[in-house]
Design a protein around this motif. Sequence first.
Motif, PDB file in Angstrom:
ATOM      1  N   ALA A  51     -13.921   0.551  20.875  1.00 14.09           N
ATOM      2  CA  ALA A  51     -13.464  -0.592  20.074  1.00 14.09           C
ATOM      3  C   ALA A  51     -14.422  -0.864  18.927  1.00 14.09           C
ATOM      4  N   TRP A  52     -15.710  -0.714  19.165  1.00  8.64           N
ATOM      5  CA  TRP A  52     -16.696  -0.907  18.094  1.00  8.64           C
ATOM      6  C   TRP A  52     -16.464   0.113  16.972  1.00  8.64           C
ATOM      7  N   HIS A  53     -16.264   1.373  17.342  1.00 10.46           N
ATOM      8  CA  HIS A  53     -16.006   2.401  16.326  1.00 10.46           C
ATOM      9  C   HIS A  53     -14.693   2.147  15.604  1.00 10.46           C
ATOM     10  N   TRP A  54     -13.702   1.691  16.342  1.00 12.69           N
ATOM     11  CA  TRP A  54     -12.393   1.409  15.754  1.00 12.69           C
ATOM     12  C   TRP A  54     -12.484   0.250  14.756  1.00 12.69           C
ATOM     13  N   LEU A  55     -13.206  -0.810  15.143  1.00  5.69           N
ATOM     14  CA  LEU A  55     -13.291  -1.985  14.281  1.00  5.69           C
ATOM     15  C   LEU A  55     -14.208  -1.789  13.081  1.00  5.69           C
ATOM     16  N   THR A  56     -15.191  -0.915  13.204  1.00  4.82           N
ATOM     17  CA  THR A  56     -16.096  -0.682  12.077  1.00  4.82           C
ATOM     18  C   THR A  56     -15.606   0.415  11.139  1.00  4.82           C
ATOM     19  N   ASP A  57     -14.492   1.045  11.470  1.00  2.00           N
ATOM     20  CA  ASP A  57     -13.923   2.070  10.598  1.00  2.00           C
ATOM     21  C   ASP A  57     -13.358   1.404   9.344  1.00  2.00           C
ATOM     22  N   PRO A  58     -13.762   1.859   8.158  1.00  2.00           N
ATOM     23  CA  PRO A  58     -13.266   1.216   6.933  1.00  2.00           C
ATOM     24  C   PRO A  58     -11.762   1.414   6.710  1.00  2.00           C
ATOM     25  N   LEU A  59     -11.156   2.389   7.350  1.00  2.00           N
ATOM     26  CA  LEU A  59      -9.720   2.619   7.182  1.00  2.00           C
ATOM     27  C   LEU A  59      -8.851   1.709   8.057  1.00  2.00           C
ATOM     28  N   THR A  60      -9.441   1.068   9.043  1.00  2.56           N
ATOM     29  CA  THR A  60      -8.662   0.258   9.983  1.00  2.56           C
ATOM     30  C   THR A  60      -7.871  -0.859   9.295  1.00  2.56           C
ATOM     31  N   PRO A  61      -8.462  -1.632   8.380  1.00  4.70           N
ATOM     32  CA  PRO A  61      -7.652  -2.687   7.752  1.00  4.70           C
ATOM     33  C   PRO A  61      -6.618  -2.166   6.755  1.00  4.70           C
ATOM     34  N   VAL A  62      -6.765  -0.925   6.321  1.00  8.85           N
ATOM     35  CA  VAL A  62      -5.897  -0.394   5.274  1.00  8.85           C
ATOM     36  C   VAL A  62      -4.623   0.232   5.851  1.00  8.85           C
ATOM     37  N   VAL A  63      -4.745   0.911   6.968  1.00  9.23           N
ATOM     38  CA  VAL A  63      -3.601   1.636   7.532  1.00  9.23           C
ATOM     39  C   VAL A  63      -2.884   0.771   8.574  1.00  9.23           C
ATOM     40  N   SER A  64      -1.705   1.236   8.981  1.00  5.47           N
ATOM     41  CA  SER A  64      -0.942   0.492   9.997  1.00  5.47           C
ATOM     42  C   SER A  64      -1.620   0.619  11.360  1.00  5.47           C
ATOM     43  N   LEU A  65      -1.192  -0.230  12.278  1.00  4.50           N
ATOM     44  CA  LEU A  65      -1.784  -0.215  13.613  1.00  4.50           C
ATOM     45  C   LEU A  65      -1.545   1.115  14.306  1.00  4.50           C
ATOM     46  N   THR A  66      -0.344   1.634  14.222  1.00  6.49           N
ATOM     47  CA  THR A  66      -0.063   2.906  14.891  1.00  6.49           C
ATOM     48  C   THR A  66      -0.882   4.039  14.293  1.00  6.49           C
ATOM     49  N   GLN A  67      -1.019   4.054  12.978  1.00  6.82           N
ATOM     50  CA  GLN A  67      -1.834   5.084  12.340  1.00  6.82           C
ATOM     51  C   GLN A  67      -3.306   4.914  12.708  1.00  6.82           C
ATOM     52  N   SER A  68      -3.764   3.670  12.788  1.00  7.38           N
ATOM     53  CA  SER A  68      -5.147   3.414  13.165  1.00  7.38           C
ATOM     54  C   SER A  68      -5.423   3.871  14.599  1.00  7.38           C
ATOM     55  N   LEU A  69      -4.480   3.598  15.503  1.00  7.48           N
ATOM     56  CA  LEU A  69      -4.652   4.061  16.885  1.00  7.48           C
ATOM     57  C   LEU A  69      -4.555   5.579  16.965  1.00  7.48           C
ATOM     58  N   TRP A  70      -3.734   6.172  16.132  1.00  7.64           N
ATOM     59  CA  TRP A  70      -3.638   7.628  16.094  1.00  7.64           C
ATOM     60  C   TRP A  70      -4.951   8.235  15.583  1.00  7.64           C
ATOM     61  N   ASN A  71      -5.626   7.544  14.682  1.00  3.39           N
ATOM     62  CA  ASN A  71      -6.916   8.007  14.160  1.00  3.39           C
ATOM     63  C   ASN A  71      -8.042   7.830  15.174  1.00  3.39           C
ATOM     64  N   HIS A  72      -7.842   6.953  16.168  1.00  4.63           N
ATOM     65  CA  HIS A  72      -8.870   6.672  17.176  1.00  4.63           C
ATOM     66  C   HIS A  72      -8.272   6.861  18.575  1.00  4.63           C
ATOM     67  N   PRO A  73      -8.029   8.115  18.968  1.00  2.20           N
ATOM     68  CA  PRO A  73      -7.378   8.352  20.273  1.00  2.20           C
ATOM     69  C   PRO A  73      -8.249   7.948  21.467  1.00  2.20           C
ATOM     70  N   PHE A  74      -9.575   8.006  21.313  1.00  2.00           N
ATOM     71  CA  PHE A  74     -10.450   7.616  22.412  1.00  2.00           C
ATOM     72  C   PHE A  74     -10.257   6.144  22.753  1.00  2.00           C
ATOM     73  N   PHE A  75     -10.152   5.302  21.731  1.00  2.00           N
ATOM     74  CA  PHE A  75      -9.907   3.882  21.971  1.00  2.00           C
ATOM     75  C   PHE A  75      -8.524   3.668  22.580  1.00  2.00           C
ATOM     76  N   ALA A  76      -7.530   4.367  22.084  1.00  2.00           N
ATOM     77  CA  ALA A  76      -6.171   4.201  22.602  1.00  2.00           C
ATOM     78  C   ALA A  76      -6.105   4.585  24.083  1.00  2.00           C
ATOM     79  N   VAL A  77      -6.753   5.683  24.447  1.00  2.00           N
ATOM     80  CA  VAL A  77      -6.718   6.146  25.838  1.00  2.00           C
ATOM     81  C   VAL A  77      -7.514   5.214  26.744  1.00  2.00           C
ATOM     82  N   THR A  78      -8.725   4.843  26.334  1.00  2.00           N
ATOM     83  CA  THR A  78      -9.549   4.003  27.204  1.00  2.00           C
ATOM     84  C   THR A  78      -8.977   2.595  27.346  1.00  2.00           C
ATOM     85  N   SER A  79      -8.396   2.056  26.295  1.00  5.55           N
ATOM     86  CA  SER A  79      -7.803   0.716  26.419  1.00  5.55           C
ATOM     87  C   SER A  79      -6.564   0.758  27.303  1.00  5.55           C
TER      88      SER A  79
END
Length: 85
Positions: A51-79
Motif C-alpha cells: 500500500a505504501w508503494h501504491w500510494l507513493t507512486d506518482p501515477l496513482t492519482p493520474v490513472v484509473s483505479l483498475t489501471q492503478s491496481l493492474w500496475n501494482h499486482p502485489f498490492f492487489a493480491v495481498t489486499s
Amino acid sequence: MSLEQTACDAVLTDLKAFERRLTEVIACLQPATTRWRIVLATVSLCTAIAAWHWLTDPLTPVVSLTQSLWNHPFFAVTSTLLGRL
C-alpha cells in the motif's frame, strides 16, 4: 449432608470437569492459532508495504483505479488475501 449441599457438590464437580476439558481443547488448538497469527501478521505487513508503494507512486492519482491496481499486482493480491483472512 443436605440435598442442597449434594446438589452444589455435583455442580462444582461438573464445573471442574468442564474447566479441565476446556483447558485441554485450548491447549490442543494453540499450535494452529500461532500459525494463523503468523500468517495474518505476514499478510498484513506485506499489504502495508504494498500500500505504501501504491500510494507513493506518482501515477496513482493520474490513472484509473483498475489501471492503478493492474500496475501494482502485489498490492492487489495481498489486499485480496487480507480480505479473505
